[in-house]
Write an enzyme that holds these catalytic residues in place. Structure first.
Site, PDB file in Angstrom:
ATOM      1  N   LYS A  41      42.413  46.203  47.441  1.00 34.24           N
ATOM      2  CA  LYS A  41      41.833  44.901  48.189  1.00 34.24           C
ATOM      3  C   LYS A  41      40.471  44.898  48.211  1.00 34.24           C
ATOM      4  O   LYS A  41      39.783  45.364  49.178  1.00 34.24           O
ATOM      5  CB  LYS A  41      42.739  44.525  48.627  1.00 34.24           C
ATOM      6  CG  LYS A  41      42.507  43.559  49.690  1.00 34.24           C
ATOM      7  CD  LYS A  41      43.566  42.621  51.094  1.00 34.24           C
ATOM      8  CE  LYS A  41      42.888  42.067  51.958  1.00 34.24           C
ATOM      9  NZ  LYS A  41      43.787  41.742  52.668  1.00 34.24           N
TER      10      LYS A  41
ATOM     11  N   GLY B 255      43.286  35.834  60.463  1.00 36.39           N
ATOM     12  CA  GLY B 255      43.449  35.783  61.298  1.00 36.39           C
ATOM     13  C   GLY B 255      43.732  34.523  61.689  1.00 36.39           C
ATOM     14  O   GLY B 255      44.030  35.021  63.572  1.00 36.39           O
TER      15      GLY B 255
ATOM     16  N   ALA C 254      46.378  35.995  54.124  1.00 38.45           N
ATOM     17  CA  ALA C 254      45.158  35.498  55.099  1.00 38.45           C
ATOM     18  C   ALA C 254      45.818  34.103  55.455  1.00 38.45           C
ATOM     19  O   ALA C 254      45.942  33.242  54.992  1.00 38.45           O
ATOM     20  CB  ALA C 254      44.154  35.518  54.934  1.00 38.45           C
ATOM     21  N   GLY C 255      46.090  34.118  56.750  1.00 34.75           N
ATOM     22  CA  GLY C 255      46.611  32.783  57.539  1.00 34.75           C
ATOM     23  C   GLY C 255      48.397  32.683  57.493  1.00 34.75           C
ATOM     24  O   GLY C 255      48.252  31.588  58.900  1.00 34.75           O
TER      25      GLY C 255
ATOM     26  N   ASN D 276      49.585  40.547  58.179  1.00 30.89           N
ATOM     27  CA  ASN D 276      49.369  41.457  59.447  1.00 30.89           C
ATOM     28  C   ASN D 276      49.017  40.720  60.633  1.00 30.89           C
ATOM     29  O   ASN D 276      49.978  41.096  61.618  1.00 30.89           O
ATOM     30  CB  ASN D 276      47.630  42.077  59.092  1.00 30.89           C
ATOM     31  CG  ASN D 276      46.980  43.015  59.485  1.00 30.89           C
ATOM     32  OD1 ASN D 276      46.247  44.582  59.540  1.00 30.89           O
ATOM     33  ND2 ASN D 276      47.936  43.382  61.103  1.00 30.89           N
ATOM     34  N   THR D 277      48.366  40.129  61.237  1.00 22.27           N
ATOM     35  CA  THR D 277      48.444  39.694  62.316  1.00 22.27           C
ATOM     36  C   THR D 277      49.473  39.095  62.725  1.00 22.27           C
ATOM     37  O   THR D 277      49.721  39.054  64.329  1.00 22.27           O
ATOM     38  CB  THR D 277      47.051  38.656  62.402  1.00 22.27           C
ATOM     39  OG1 THR D 277      45.051  39.412  61.325  1.00 22.27           O
ATOM     40  CG2 THR D 277      46.884  38.133  63.350  1.00 22.27           C
TER      41      THR D 277
END
Lengths: 66, 255
Positions: free
Chosen positions: B95, B156, B182-183, B204-205
């Site tokens: 990635k 994040g 992301a986001g 993830n976050t």
């Protein structure tokens, strides 16, 4: 003799291999990868490379990330 | 089934391994998410705390590792991290992240395109993390990227699909899988991305920092599945005016 490992000066015995140093540091040779004087090594090479005076070594491994 | 570079995945939810409170929570959450592909980062071993090998808890037969180049500020650093990942036995997938500005962590399109070309030449399967730029997505596809990973919002931030309009264009044009990365801060964001036709999402976050990461992972798994099923079923068209759901006639007796 002295080498630089992960940015720190370190005293190692002559004729130490990269695998030997990894074990000496208490790390698992199966999960650590080395960059030796700027060259990325295949893991199979670790046991055949002897560290020289002044060698610059980076020991890297996977950590959590997104 | 999702196929990227000839490898098939049953789950369209990709997991991240950062920010969890413990390796045990990470493992339980990833199992609950059903994710098969999980991202990992590469870092210098902390020689003062060498026992901290958190990846040992993850079964490599169960989870396919996608090493990232997070932290690389230019193409050269990203290529160096990718080579280290491959040497680590992480396979030849990467990635690709090139983020020069630590404040926004927005990806550098020029550096990303350059590094993609170099890594493809070296035999890597490259999944570049990009801003939601439809033209860049096409350029990366031409350069040999195996998928594109446009952001919904900066890493994040949990802000969801701020880039929804551009994501729609990317999805409509792409010949390679589109993984929204992301986001994504809530299961509803993930469901929306999947309803729009994204091939997968990476979270993830939102899972790692949830009050209960294991339950949140399960919630994301359901949302991704629901969104995908809705996309495959075909959503009804939006209209500007109301259209009755009940029969219009048959009310003569009232009047």
């Amino acid at each position: 003799m002295k080498i630089i490992c992960n940015g720190q000066e370190r005293e190692v015995a002559p004729a130490t291999t990269i695998t030997g140093l990894i074990r000496e540091l208490g790390l698992n040779p199966e999960t650590v990868v080395a960059e030796h004087n700027g060259r990325v090594l295949a893991r199979e090479e670790h046991e055949f490379i002897l560290l020289d005076e002044g060698a610059v070594l980076e020991l890297i491994r996977f950590v959590g990330g997104g | 089934m999702l196929t990227i570079a000839g490898k098939t995945f049953r789950s369209r939810l990709f997991g991240g391994t950062g920010k969890f409170s413990s390796p045990q929570v990470m493992k339980a959450a990833l199992l609950a998410s059903g994710a098969e592909m999980v991202t990992v980062a590469l870092r210098r071993v902390d020689l003062d705390d060498p026992g901290d090998d958190i990846m040992r808890v993850l079964d490599r037969e169960r989870f396919f590792f996608l090493p990232n180049t997070a932290g690389a500020r230019d193409a050269g650093e990203a290529v160096r991290l990718a080579r280290l990942a491959r040497a680590s036995g992480g396979g030849n997938w990467v990635k690709l992240e090139v983020t020069p500005d630590p404040r926004t962590l927005l990806p550098d399109p020029v550096g990303t395109l350059k590094a993609t070309g170099e890594l493809v030449k070296e035999g890597f399967v490259v999944l570049p993390y990009i801003n939601a730029d439809p033209i860049l997505a096409l350029r990366l596809q031409e350069a040999g990227a195996a998928a594109v990973m446009p952001l919904g919002a900066p890493i994040g931030t949990n802000k969801g699909l701020v880039t929804a309009f551009q994501l729609g264009i990317i999805i409509s044009q792409a010949q390679v899988p589109v993984v929204v990365d992301a986001g994504i801060g809530a299961p509803s964001h993930a469901a929306r991305a999947m309803e729009m036709g994204a091939d997968a999402v990476l979270v993830n976050t939102a899972i790692a920092v949830a009050g209960d990461p294991v339950r949140m992972a399960a919630a994301f798994a359901k949302a991704v599945q629901a969104g995908r099923e809705a996309f495959e079923a075909g959503l009804g068209a939006e209209r500007e005016e109301a259209e009755a759901s009940s029969p219009v006639g048959g009310l003569d007796f009232l009047r």
